[in-house]
Design an enzyme around this catalytic site. Structure first.
Site, PDB file in Angstrom:
ATOM      1  N   HIS A  41     -14.841  13.863  49.158  1.00  0.00           N
ATOM      2  CA  HIS A  41     -13.689  13.590  50.018  1.00  0.00           C
ATOM      3  C   HIS A  41     -13.383  12.108  49.883  1.00  0.00           C
ATOM      4  CE1 HIS A  41     -10.899  14.127  53.360  1.00  0.00           C
ATOM      5  NE2 HIS A  41     -11.254  12.893  53.684  1.00  0.00           N
ATOM      6  N   CYS A  42     -12.197  11.799  49.447  1.00  0.00           N
ATOM      7  CA  CYS A  42     -11.806  10.406  49.227  1.00  0.00           C
ATOM      8  C   CYS A  42     -11.080   9.885  50.465  1.00  0.00           C
ATOM      9  CB  CYS A  42     -10.905  10.298  48.002  1.00  0.00           C
ATOM     10  SG  CYS A  42     -10.373   8.611  47.666  1.00  0.00           S
ATOM     11  N   GLY A  43     -11.679   8.923  51.121  1.00  0.00           N
ATOM     12  CA  GLY A  43     -11.059   8.332  52.298  1.00  0.00           C
ATOM     13  C   GLY A  43      -9.851   7.488  51.955  1.00  0.00           C
ATOM     14  N   GLY A  46      -7.285  10.123  51.433  1.00  0.00           N
ATOM     15  CA  GLY A  46      -7.306  11.017  52.583  1.00  0.00           C
ATOM     16  C   GLY A  46      -7.347  12.493  52.224  1.00  0.00           C
ATOM     17  N   LYS A  47      -7.838  12.820  51.034  1.00  0.00           N
ATOM     18  CA  LYS A  47      -7.901  14.209  50.591  1.00  0.00           C
ATOM     19  C   LYS A  47      -9.196  14.451  49.838  1.00  0.00           C
ATOM     20  CE  LYS A  47      -2.988  14.992  50.151  1.00  0.00           C
ATOM     21  NZ  LYS A  47      -2.702  16.151  50.914  1.00  0.00           N
TER      22      LYS A  47
END
Length: 87
Positions: A41-43, A46-47
């Protein structure tokens, strides 16, 4: 969270989504959905990054720093040109 379904050999059951999902799917606690071939999950974006957007994510991680350095270089050139014009 994920329990193997006896009736469907190619799937497992996600207790959080309450549905059968593929064996390579992982439930993301941030997005609250199962992601096929979950990578992370890439902060920053945001996805979740998985099978369907991995290539786009790699392209983004390559082009974003390049774009930043081009923008920085162009800003520096404009600032130097403006400073020289005032002298």
């Amino acid at each position: 969270a994920l329990v193997r379904s006896k009736s469907l050999e190619k799937f497992k059951y996600c207790t959080k989504c309450n549905m059968n999902v593929g064996f390579d799917d992982v439930h993301c606690p941030d997005c609250k959905v199962c992601i096929k071939s979950y990578d992370h999950h890439c902060g920053f974006i945001g996805k979740c990054v998985g099978r369907y957007n991995y290539c786009i994510f790699v392209a983004f991680t390559i082009t974003a720093p390049i774009s930043f350095f081009i923008l920085f270089y162009m800003t520096l050139l404009i600032a130097v040109a403006g400073h020289e014009a005032n002298n």
